[in-house]
Every structure is written in structure tokens, then in C-alpha cells.
Design a protein around this motif. Sequence first.
Motif, PDB file in Angstrom:
ATOM      1  N   ARG A   8     -36.897 -22.191  -9.853  1.00  0.00           N
ATOM      2  CA  ARG A   8     -36.732 -20.634  -9.365  1.00  0.00           C
ATOM      3  C   ARG A   8     -36.481 -20.817  -7.767  1.00  0.00           C
ATOM      4  O   ARG A   8     -35.863 -19.788  -7.079  1.00  0.00           O
ATOM      5  CB  ARG A   8     -38.241 -20.151  -9.442  1.00  0.00           C
ATOM      6  CG  ARG A   8     -38.482 -19.613 -10.700  1.00  0.00           C
ATOM      7  CD  ARG A   8     -40.091 -19.339 -10.743  1.00  0.00           C
ATOM      8  NE  ARG A   8     -40.956 -20.477 -10.094  1.00  0.00           N
ATOM      9  CZ  ARG A   8     -42.251 -19.991  -9.815  1.00  0.00           C
ATOM     10  NH1 ARG A   8     -42.863 -18.710 -10.009  1.00  0.00           N
ATOM     11  NH2 ARG A   8     -43.013 -20.905  -9.438  1.00  0.00           N
ATOM     12  N   ASP A  11     -31.625 -21.718  -5.414  1.00  0.00           N
ATOM     13  CA  ASP A  11     -30.900 -20.851  -4.430  1.00  0.00           C
ATOM     14  C   ASP A  11     -30.876 -21.565  -3.206  1.00  0.00           C
ATOM     15  O   ASP A  11     -30.030 -21.467  -2.303  1.00  0.00           O
ATOM     16  CB  ASP A  11     -31.261 -19.385  -4.349  1.00  0.00           C
ATOM     17  CG  ASP A  11     -31.025 -18.600  -5.604  1.00  0.00           C
ATOM     18  OD1 ASP A  11     -30.138 -19.148  -6.494  1.00  0.00           O
ATOM     19  OD2 ASP A  11     -31.204 -17.113  -5.245  1.00  0.00           O
ATOM     20  N   ARG A  50     -32.840 -11.429  -3.797  1.00  0.00           N
ATOM     21  CA  ARG A  50     -32.992 -12.076  -5.007  1.00  0.00           C
ATOM     22  C   ARG A  50     -34.494 -12.707  -5.091  1.00  0.00           C
ATOM     23  O   ARG A  50     -34.810 -12.650  -6.175  1.00  0.00           O
ATOM     24  CB  ARG A  50     -31.883 -13.106  -5.174  1.00  0.00           C
ATOM     25  CG  ARG A  50     -30.560 -12.520  -5.441  1.00  0.00           C
ATOM     26  CD  ARG A  50     -29.382 -13.606  -5.316  1.00  0.00           C
ATOM     27  NE  ARG A  50     -29.721 -14.968  -6.172  1.00  0.00           N
ATOM     28  CZ  ARG A  50     -29.213 -15.277  -7.216  1.00  0.00           C
ATOM     29  NH1 ARG A  50     -28.389 -14.335  -7.914  1.00  0.00           N
ATOM     30  NH2 ARG A  50     -29.315 -16.267  -7.781  1.00  0.00           N
ATOM     31  N   SER A  51     -34.661 -13.356  -4.099  1.00  0.00           N
ATOM     32  CA  SER A  51     -35.898 -14.016  -3.632  1.00  0.00           C
ATOM     33  C   SER A  51     -36.210 -14.341  -2.236  1.00  0.00           C
ATOM     34  O   SER A  51     -35.424 -14.277  -1.520  1.00  0.00           O
ATOM     35  CB  SER A  51     -36.160 -15.314  -4.577  1.00  0.00           C
ATOM     36  OG  SER A  51     -35.336 -16.193  -4.108  1.00  0.00           O
ATOM     37  N   LEU A  69     -41.706  -7.129  -4.574  1.00  0.00           N
ATOM     38  CA  LEU A  69     -41.049  -8.370  -4.886  1.00  0.00           C
ATOM     39  C   LEU A  69     -41.403  -8.984  -5.913  1.00  0.00           C
ATOM     40  O   LEU A  69     -40.816  -9.881  -7.010  1.00  0.00           O
ATOM     41  CB  LEU A  69     -40.548  -9.158  -3.909  1.00  0.00           C
ATOM     42  CG  LEU A  69     -39.460  -8.674  -2.736  1.00  0.00           C
ATOM     43  CD1 LEU A  69     -39.166  -9.473  -1.731  1.00  0.00           C
ATOM     44  CD2 LEU A  69     -38.386  -8.192  -3.596  1.00  0.00           C
ATOM     45  N   ASP A  71     -43.193 -11.852  -8.219  1.00  0.00           N
ATOM     46  CA  ASP A  71     -42.697 -13.211  -8.608  1.00  0.00           C
ATOM     47  C   ASP A  71     -41.513 -13.714  -7.960  1.00  0.00           C
ATOM     48  O   ASP A  71     -41.380 -14.979  -8.194  1.00  0.00           O
ATOM     49  CB  ASP A  71     -42.814 -13.699 -10.084  1.00  0.00           C
ATOM     50  CG  ASP A  71     -41.779 -12.977 -10.917  1.00  0.00           C
ATOM     51  OD1 ASP A  71     -41.065 -12.318 -10.244  1.00  0.00           O
ATOM     52  OD2 ASP A  71     -41.877 -13.153 -12.224  1.00  0.00           O
ATOM     53  N   ARG A  72     -40.740 -13.004  -7.231  1.00  0.00           N
ATOM     54  CA  ARG A  72     -39.645 -13.171  -6.544  1.00  0.00           C
ATOM     55  C   ARG A  72     -40.054 -13.942  -5.145  1.00  0.00           C
ATOM     56  O   ARG A  72     -39.221 -14.236  -4.278  1.00  0.00           O
ATOM     57  CB  ARG A  72     -38.567 -12.342  -6.347  1.00  0.00           C
ATOM     58  CG  ARG A  72     -38.069 -12.053  -7.801  1.00  0.00           C
ATOM     59  CD  ARG A  72     -36.995 -10.916  -7.492  1.00  0.00           C
ATOM     60  NE  ARG A  72     -37.569  -9.490  -7.140  1.00  0.00           N
ATOM     61  CZ  ARG A  72     -36.877  -8.433  -6.842  1.00  0.00           C
ATOM     62  NH1 ARG A  72     -35.761  -8.553  -6.320  1.00  0.00           N
ATOM     63  NH2 ARG A  72     -37.513  -7.057  -6.940  1.00  0.00           N
ATOM     64  N   VAL A  73     -41.387 -13.789  -4.677  1.00  0.00           N
ATOM     65  CA  VAL A  73     -41.844 -14.553  -3.566  1.00  0.00           C
ATOM     66  C   VAL A  73     -42.356 -15.713  -3.745  1.00  0.00           C
ATOM     67  O   VAL A  73     -43.312 -15.962  -4.629  1.00  0.00           O
ATOM     68  CB  VAL A  73     -42.828 -13.377  -2.922  1.00  0.00           C
ATOM     69  CG1 VAL A  73     -43.437 -14.188  -1.331  1.00  0.00           C
ATOM     70  CG2 VAL A  73     -42.260 -12.190  -2.687  1.00  0.00           C
ATOM     71  N   HIS A  74     -41.980 -16.765  -3.241  1.00  0.00           N
ATOM     72  CA  HIS A  74     -42.523 -18.038  -3.239  1.00  0.00           C
ATOM     73  C   HIS A  74     -42.773 -18.602  -2.063  1.00  0.00           C
ATOM     74  O   HIS A  74     -42.447 -18.913  -1.011  1.00  0.00           O
ATOM     75  CB  HIS A  74     -41.169 -19.050  -3.887  1.00  0.00           C
ATOM     76  CG  HIS A  74     -40.451 -18.339  -4.885  1.00  0.00           C
ATOM     77  ND1 HIS A  74     -41.019 -18.296  -6.308  1.00  0.00           N
ATOM     78  CD2 HIS A  74     -39.315 -17.890  -5.110  1.00  0.00           C
ATOM     79  CE1 HIS A  74     -40.264 -17.712  -6.931  1.00  0.00           C
ATOM     80  NE2 HIS A  74     -39.259 -17.431  -6.520  1.00  0.00           N
ATOM     81  N   ALA A  95     -34.353 -15.890   2.920  1.00  0.00           N
ATOM     82  CA  ALA A  95     -34.350 -15.062   1.564  1.00  0.00           C
ATOM     83  C   ALA A  95     -33.126 -15.163   1.015  1.00  0.00           C
ATOM     84  O   ALA A  95     -32.017 -15.501   1.707  1.00  0.00           O
ATOM     85  CB  ALA A  95     -34.362 -13.540   2.130  1.00  0.00           C
ATOM     86  N   SER A  96     -32.898 -15.400  -0.301  1.00  0.00           N
ATOM     87  CA  SER A  96     -31.749 -15.203  -1.001  1.00  0.00           C
ATOM     88  C   SER A  96     -31.472 -13.878  -1.319  1.00  0.00           C
ATOM     89  O   SER A  96     -32.113 -13.008  -1.928  1.00  0.00           O
ATOM     90  CB  SER A  96     -31.904 -16.099  -2.249  1.00  0.00           C
ATOM     91  OG  SER A  96     -30.500 -15.958  -3.078  1.00  0.00           O
ATOM     92  N   GLU A  98     -28.268 -11.012  -2.411  1.00  0.00           N
ATOM     93  CA  GLU A  98     -27.091 -10.507  -3.083  1.00  0.00           C
ATOM     94  C   GLU A  98     -26.112 -10.175  -2.351  1.00  0.00           C
ATOM     95  O   GLU A  98     -26.087  -9.321  -1.474  1.00  0.00           O
ATOM     96  CB  GLU A  98     -27.295  -9.491  -4.391  1.00  0.00           C
ATOM     97  CG  GLU A  98     -28.108 -10.147  -5.452  1.00  0.00           C
ATOM     98  CD  GLU A  98     -28.501  -9.095  -6.379  1.00  0.00           C
ATOM     99  OE1 GLU A  98     -27.364  -8.056  -6.785  1.00  0.00           O
ATOM    100  OE2 GLU A  98     -29.518  -9.148  -7.196  1.00  0.00           O
TER     101      GLU A  98
END
Length: 280
Positions: A8, A11, A50-51, A69, A71-74, A95-96, A98
Motif C-alpha cells: 500500500r 507510491d 490517493r493516500s 480518507l 484506510d488510505r491514511v498510513h 501525500a500521494s 492524482e
Amino acid sequence: MPDASDPRLADYTGLRDVELRKSLEAEHGLFIAEGEKVIRRAVAAGYPVRSVLLTRRWLGSLADVLDGLGDRVHVVDDDVMEEIAGFPVHRGALASMERRELPSVGDLLHGALRGERTAGTPADPGRILILEDLVDHGNVGAIFRCAAALGIDAVVLSPRCADPLYRRSVKVSMGAVFSVPYARMADWYGGLAEIRAAGYRLLALTPASHATPLNRLDLRSACALMLGTEGDGLSSRWLHEADEAVRIGMDPRATARGVDSLNVVAAASIACYELAARDW
């Protein structure tokens, strides 16, 4: 908490590996925003997220951006962040985003000429920059920052120019690449003809003594200022194609001090001021 091998987080891999990033970002249509301020500016400009990859201490300050966001936050430890990115990420958040489809050069030029960036105010003659083969991402980002601060309406890039959305360009510009419209030429050889046909006078910035000083230039029409490569300046073809050669006036003692020109960022900042300040 994810580790560096988590797919995940692909990116964010090898952010200092230019060739890897060019390939990865082109394939997936993404770019990386670094730091809270730049991330916020990218989101405000309408780029979809994106994440986000961040360390725990940034959760509070970015809470509104992260909301929704899921589960797009890690969230990772500092050492994991450094392992993934390939360097210490001092701003602690990435941050990734688009990418969006760029406008054509024609659409961009007509928008700048109409003064669309200053909606609700009278349209001044268009002021744009054309960058020929600037390959240093930091220089491109710095020029976008100058353009945003000093009233330039748009930027046109030659086909081989560095990517304004590469991480270093974005970082150096402090997010100004999101606020200044730009497009990329498809044809270096004949691309200037389209710009002239759109109503712009082509001005070639050069240190040549015969060139017109910028502070004496007639600016009653739309102008496109051409800036050349970091080392050699504008190509001979583009110099020949220009409607007028222009220069930045220098102190008579400069040559004796071993200075016959300015670096491209310094030149861009002075030239942008000379082009746009009379409209303020």
C-alpha cells in the motif's frame, strides 16, 4: 502499523531516485506532496488524494485533511518513513495525489490572455513565461514561485523541461505549482508559432548588449518571456524566432567582477517583476 514492505506504500518508494520516480509517477498518474502546507495547497487546488503517509505527531494538525480518507491514511514510525522514502522526511507527512490532465497550450494561452485568473477585475494584457529545457526540478519550482508572487498568468514548458509536479519542484515552489496554470508543448521546433498566433509577443531573455533593457520595454500588448537552460540559455533557434531580445540591466562594474549574467532563477524573478509590476 505498516512496514516498509507494505504494498500500500508503493507510491512513496525511493523518492530521491529520479528515474524510478519518473517511471512510477507516469505509470500511475500521481505526484507526491511533502509537508502540511504543501499537502493543504494541493488539496485546496482540487487534486484528489490517493493516500497519506505520516508519522503520528502529524495526525492532529492534518486531521481535517485526513477526515474521510479511512484506510488510505498510513501512520508509521520515523525510521520506517525514512526507509520507504530513502531520506529523513523532516516535515513528517507525505501525500500521494492524482495528477490532472493538462490543458493544451492553445487553451492555456487564450485563458491567460483573457485574464481568467483575476475574475471580476479588468483583464490586463497577458504575461506568460516559456521555459526551454530547464532540467533542474528546483529551478523550475523556484520559477513557479516567482511567477505566482509577481503576477505572471501562466507558464508554458518545452517538451524536455523538468516536471513541475516532481516532489522537489513542488517543495521548492511551496505549492505555487498548483496555482499558476501551465501546459507543455508537444513540438519544440514549431511550438513558438502557436504562441505568437495566440496574440503574444515573444521576448527572448539574453545577456547580449544589443538587447532591449526590460525596464524600457513597451508592455501594452501580451508578452511571452522566454527563459533558456541553466547553462547555455536559449537555443539559437528560439533566439532567432523571438520578436525581440530583452535583457536585465546590470551594474557597469559587473564584468570587472567576473559576472556577465545571472542564474536562471534570479533572472526570472527580476524579469517577472519588470513584466508585471507596471500592471499593479
